[in-house]
Write a protein that holds these residues in place. Structure first.
Motif, PDB file in Angstrom:
ATOM      1  N   LYS A 190       0.690  -1.387   0.011  1.00 56.65           N
ATOM      2  CA  LYS A 190      -0.209  -0.020  -0.010  1.00 56.65           C
ATOM      3  C   LYS A 190       0.886   1.250   0.142  1.00 56.65           C
ATOM      4  CE  LYS A 190      -4.078  -1.710   0.125  1.00 56.65           C
ATOM      5  NZ  LYS A 190      -5.249  -1.281  -1.119  1.00 56.65           N
ATOM      6  N   LEU A 191       1.956   1.219   0.624  1.00 53.36           N
ATOM      7  CA  LEU A 191       2.960   2.292   0.643  1.00 53.36           C
ATOM      8  C   LEU A 191       3.601   2.669  -0.687  1.00 53.36           C
ATOM      9  CD1 LEU A 191       3.618   4.187   2.917  1.00 53.36           C
ATOM     10  CD2 LEU A 191       5.835   3.038   3.393  1.00 53.36           C
ATOM     11  N   GLN A 192       3.733   1.435  -1.284  1.00 50.27           N
ATOM     12  CA  GLN A 192       4.412   1.675  -2.790  1.00 50.27           C
ATOM     13  C   GLN A 192       3.394   2.228  -3.568  1.00 50.27           C
ATOM     14  OE1 GLN A 192       5.698  -2.354  -3.400  1.00 50.27           O
ATOM     15  NE2 GLN A 192       7.737  -2.013  -2.656  1.00 50.27           N
ATOM     16  N   GLU A 193       2.235   1.988  -3.520  1.00 50.63           N
ATOM     17  CA  GLU A 193       1.177   2.521  -4.216  1.00 50.63           C
ATOM     18  C   GLU A 193       1.040   4.081  -4.373  1.00 50.63           C
ATOM     19  OE1 GLU A 193      -2.437   0.502  -3.544  1.00 50.63           O
ATOM     20  OE2 GLU A 193      -1.823  -1.612  -4.332  1.00 50.63           O
ATOM     21  N   LEU A 194       1.386   4.860  -3.259  1.00 55.22           N
ATOM     22  CA  LEU A 194       1.336   6.029  -3.093  1.00 55.22           C
ATOM     23  C   LEU A 194       2.505   6.886  -3.790  1.00 55.22           C
ATOM     24  CD1 LEU A 194       0.651   6.396   0.756  1.00 55.22           C
ATOM     25  CD2 LEU A 194      -1.083   6.837  -1.004  1.00 55.22           C
ATOM     26  N   LYS A 195       2.284   7.897  -4.364  1.00 53.21           N
ATOM     27  CA  LYS A 195       3.178   8.840  -5.344  1.00 53.21           C
ATOM     28  C   LYS A 195       3.914   9.521  -3.837  1.00 53.21           C
ATOM     29  CE  LYS A 195       0.525   9.120  -9.491  1.00 53.21           C
ATOM     30  NZ  LYS A 195      -0.205  10.052 -10.297  1.00 53.21           N
ATOM     31  N   GLY A 196       5.206  10.013  -4.443  1.00 55.68           N
ATOM     32  CA  GLY A 196       5.886  10.707  -3.362  1.00 55.68           C
ATOM     33  C   GLY A 196       6.753  10.030  -2.678  1.00 55.68           C
ATOM     34  N   GLU A 197       7.571  10.940  -2.079  1.00 62.28           N
ATOM     35  CA  GLU A 197       8.925  10.447  -1.685  1.00 62.28           C
ATOM     36  C   GLU A 197       8.684   9.767  -0.262  1.00 62.28           C
ATOM     37  OE1 GLU A 197      12.967  12.408   0.557  1.00 62.28           O
ATOM     38  OE2 GLU A 197      11.241  13.618  -0.255  1.00 62.28           O
ATOM     39  N   LEU A 198       9.364   8.514  -0.211  1.00 61.02           N
ATOM     40  CA  LEU A 198       9.406   7.701   1.017  1.00 61.02           C
ATOM     41  C   LEU A 198      10.481   8.458   2.243  1.00 61.02           C
ATOM     42  CD1 LEU A 198       8.509   5.150   2.768  1.00 61.02           C
ATOM     43  CD2 LEU A 198      10.574   3.843   1.658  1.00 61.02           C
ATOM     44  N   ILE A 199       9.921   8.421   3.227  1.00 62.27           N
ATOM     45  CA  ILE A 199      10.572   9.207   4.211  1.00 62.27           C
ATOM     46  C   ILE A 199      10.635   8.455   5.461  1.00 62.27           C
ATOM     47  CG2 ILE A 199      10.578  11.087   5.962  1.00 62.27           C
ATOM     48  CD1 ILE A 199       8.590  12.772   3.986  1.00 62.27           C
ATOM     49  N   ALA A 250      -0.244   8.929   3.291  1.00 65.85           N
ATOM     50  CA  ALA A 250      -0.221   7.398   3.935  1.00 65.85           C
ATOM     51  C   ALA A 250      -1.242   7.444   4.999  1.00 65.85           C
ATOM     52  CB  ALA A 250       1.366   6.854   4.614  1.00 65.85           C
ATOM     53  N   LYS A 251      -1.928   6.298   5.139  1.00 61.58           N
ATOM     54  CA  LYS A 251      -2.907   6.117   6.253  1.00 61.58           C
ATOM     55  C   LYS A 251      -2.371   5.543   7.466  1.00 61.58           C
ATOM     56  CE  LYS A 251      -6.830   5.700   3.033  1.00 61.58           C
ATOM     57  NZ  LYS A 251      -7.164   7.143   3.183  1.00 61.58           N
ATOM     58  N   VAL A 252      -2.739   6.205   8.635  1.00 58.89           N
ATOM     59  CA  VAL A 252      -1.909   5.559   9.781  1.00 58.89           C
ATOM     60  C   VAL A 252      -3.016   5.484  10.957  1.00 58.89           C
ATOM     61  CG1 VAL A 252       0.363   6.716   9.578  1.00 58.89           C
ATOM     62  CG2 VAL A 252      -1.680   8.033  10.565  1.00 58.89           C
ATOM     63  N   LEU A 253      -2.540   4.610  12.047  1.00 57.43           N
ATOM     64  CA  LEU A 253      -3.246   4.258  13.136  1.00 57.43           C
ATOM     65  C   LEU A 253      -2.402   5.052  14.422  1.00 57.43           C
ATOM     66  CD1 LEU A 253      -3.844   0.510  13.136  1.00 57.43           C
ATOM     67  CD2 LEU A 253      -5.494   2.209  13.095  1.00 57.43           C
ATOM     68  N   PHE A 254      -3.236   5.667  15.267  1.00 64.89           N
ATOM     69  CA  PHE A 254      -2.475   6.367  16.243  1.00 64.89           C
ATOM     70  C   PHE A 254      -2.375   5.001  17.419  1.00 64.89           C
ATOM     71  CE2 PHE A 254      -5.121   9.717  14.687  1.00 64.89           C
ATOM     72  CZ  PHE A 254      -3.959  10.642  14.765  1.00 64.89           C
ATOM     73  N   LEU A 307       9.894   4.463  11.285  1.00 69.31           N
ATOM     74  CA  LEU A 307       8.849   4.705  10.543  1.00 69.31           C
ATOM     75  C   LEU A 307       8.753   4.925   9.069  1.00 69.31           C
ATOM     76  CD1 LEU A 307       5.788   4.582  11.352  1.00 69.31           C
ATOM     77  CD2 LEU A 307       5.874   7.021  12.268  1.00 69.31           C
ATOM     78  N   ASN A 308       8.237   4.115   8.460  1.00 65.68           N
ATOM     79  CA  ASN A 308       8.278   4.348   6.892  1.00 65.68           C
ATOM     80  C   ASN A 308       6.918   5.111   6.509  1.00 65.68           C
ATOM     81  OD1 ASN A 308      10.634   3.070   6.742  1.00 65.68           O
ATOM     82  ND2 ASN A 308       9.509   0.896   6.510  1.00 65.68           N
ATOM     83  N   LEU A 309       7.078   6.385   6.124  1.00 67.55           N
ATOM     84  CA  LEU A 309       5.747   7.044   5.887  1.00 67.55           C
ATOM     85  C   LEU A 309       5.834   7.640   4.213  1.00 67.55           C
ATOM     86  CD1 LEU A 309       5.060   8.883   9.309  1.00 67.55           C
ATOM     87  CD2 LEU A 309       3.920   7.054   8.247  1.00 67.55           C
ATOM     88  N   LYS A 310       4.730   8.185   3.894  1.00 61.66           N
ATOM     89  CA  LYS A 310       4.684   8.949   2.847  1.00 61.66           C
ATOM     90  C   LYS A 310       3.582  10.059   2.939  1.00 61.66           C
ATOM     91  CE  LYS A 310       6.208   6.127  -0.930  1.00 61.66           C
ATOM     92  NZ  LYS A 310       5.929   5.422  -2.268  1.00 61.66           N
ATOM     93  N   ILE A 311       3.517  11.343   2.376  1.00 56.03           N
ATOM     94  CA  ILE A 311       2.443  12.154   2.644  1.00 56.03           C
ATOM     95  C   ILE A 311       1.260  11.340   1.943  1.00 56.03           C
ATOM     96  CG2 ILE A 311       1.455  14.378   1.858  1.00 56.03           C
ATOM     97  CD1 ILE A 311       3.756  14.604   3.761  1.00 56.03           C
TER      98      ILE A 311
END
Length: 433
Positions: free
Chosen positions: A233-242, A279-283, A273-277
């Motif tokens: 799912k993270l790979q499907e998102l456009k943008g830079e991996l942070i 990305a859906k996250v859980l608290f 933590l691997n994130l992208k702008i």
């Protein structure tokens, strides 16, 4: 209710129990908080690394210096090599007013006997608060070459339990769901009462296809599937991996590498933590008025000091939270917590998938439970009891006969059923606070 239980705890050892979402851990932490306000000396322990982190305590094995011992016989040999630590434990326990042990369901009979041995040697005169639900995850017995289930499996089968004889207090009012029929079905599943009503209800949950959307969190029994789904799912998102790395601080020099690794693995957050702008996250924590453990949001901005997460059309500023591995010591005649290592990390994790084990304590609105690889007693119950709204809960099975599989995975040890039927239980239906 808090005052009532506090009064009971002055004269009796207690077991605080109840199904998923009734507020056991929350109430236990309120009791600890009040005890400390009243100048009581408190030690808080968890049966696993995850439970220890969740209640800001140590693991049972670490505190009591059990090493890899599984019995009193093994302990007597092991104790020759930890004499200085045993003296410290004795000092701590001799001053302890309240000993809290969380996730008691995962404490075996032999382990509780070992705990009682330590308490007796230290002349412990305080009170014990056990927290947990024997209908949930059971003890695991490890032996070379596989898993061994002892004749006396559960803590309540030990001679120590008979000696301690705790008053059992069962919380029966759910705080997680407002759906009465769902809660009734959950209670039946907790007792492994799989009648036609339960089967019919679960079959209806298989048709909640609307839950299979971008907002749902998928629960898997194994890490492999959860990790693969989050990566995809993270790979499907456009943008830079942070990559957001935790800020780490070591307070002592002599920590074993394996101990540090085990502690980090038990944290509700990842050190990287691997994130992208987008990305859906859980608290992964509760913050009053801001977010709750299991709530979802979408990442809108990432910086070193904060992450902006959108939820309910509002932006929430999420800051790093400190997680500390510590040990109890005596300082100025008081029990204090000495920090060993700490990290600061954002209390977030990717929301696309999570394991059942890591979901404990979470309340999730919009859930898909993949039941293909469920392998442990009560794992199914733990999974679906994370759900807030059954209309947003989808049960997914990719193969086989659903009804037969459900009857196969919803199992409870007869020993647990017998315990709750025959042991004197004080049921409390009031609000927690």
């Amino acid at each position: 209710m808090l005052n009532k239980i506090e009064e009971l705890s002055k004269s009796r050892d207690l077991l605080l129990t109840g199904g998923g979402g009734v507020g056991k851990s929350y109430l236990a932490m309120e009791l600890v908080k009040n005890a400390k306000k009243n100048a009581q000396q408190v030690v808080v322990l968890g049966s696993t690394g995850i439970s220890a982190v969740n209640i800001n305590g140590q693991t049972i094995h670490s505190f009591f210096a059990f090493g890899i011992c599984g019995s009193l016989d093994e302990l007597s040999k092991h104790d020759r090599y930890v004499k200085s630590r045993l003296l410290e434990i004795k000092k701590i326990l001799s001053k302890c007013d309240l000993l809290v042990i969380d996730e008691i369901s995962m404490v075996s009979a032999s382990l509780l006997d070992m705990i009682q041995y330590r308490l007796r040697v230290a002349n412990f005169r305080g009170k014990i608060l056990f927290v947990g639900d024997f209908f949930q995850l059971p003890p695991v017995f490890k032996k070379r070459g596989g898993t061994l289930m002892g004749e006396n499996e559960y803590a309540f089968e030990s001679s120590a339990w008979e000696f301690i004889n705790p008053l059992v207090i069962e919380l029966t009012k759910t705080k997680r769901t407002k759906d009465g029929e769902f809660f009734e079905v959950l209670n039946k599943i907790r007792w492994a009462n799989v009648d036609d009503k339960v089967i019919n209800y679960l079959n209806i949950l298989r048709n909640n296809i609307a839950s299979w959307n971008q907002d749902a969190t998928i629960l898997f029994a194994r890490n492999k599937e959860a990790n693969e789904m989050n990566l995809l799912k993270l790979q499907e998102l456009k943008g830079e991996l942070i990559l957001v790395k935790a800020k780490e601080k070591t307070h002592v020099k002599s920590l074993h590498e394996n101990k540090i690794k085990s502690w980090k693995n038990s944290l509700p957050v990842s050190c990287t933590l691997n994130l992208k702008i987008g990305a859906k996250v859980l608290f992964c924590a509760n913050k009053w008025g801001k977010y709750y453990n299991g709530e979802r949001g979408v990442v809108r901005e990432i910086s070193d000091d904060f992450i902006l997460v959108e939820k309910d059309s509002t932006l929430v500023r999420v800051e790093r939270q400190e997680y500390v591995m510590s040990e109890n010591i005596i300082l100025n005649d008081n029990i204090e917590e000495k920090p060993l290592i700490s990290i600061e990390q954002f209390p977030l994790k990717l929301a696309y998938a999570i394991t059942i084990h890591k979901s404990q304590g979470m309340s999730i609105d919009g859930l898909v439970c993949n039941i293909d690889n469920i392998f442990e007693k009560s794992q199914f119950y733990v999974a679906i009891s994370r759900a807030i709204n059954p209309k947003k809960l989808l049960l997914y099975q990719s193969y086989g006969d659903f009804d037969r599989w459900i009857k196969n995975i919803i199992k409870v040890s007869p020993k647990v059923t017998e315990f709750y039927k025959n042991y004197e239980v004080l049921k409390i239906e009031e609000d927690i606070i």
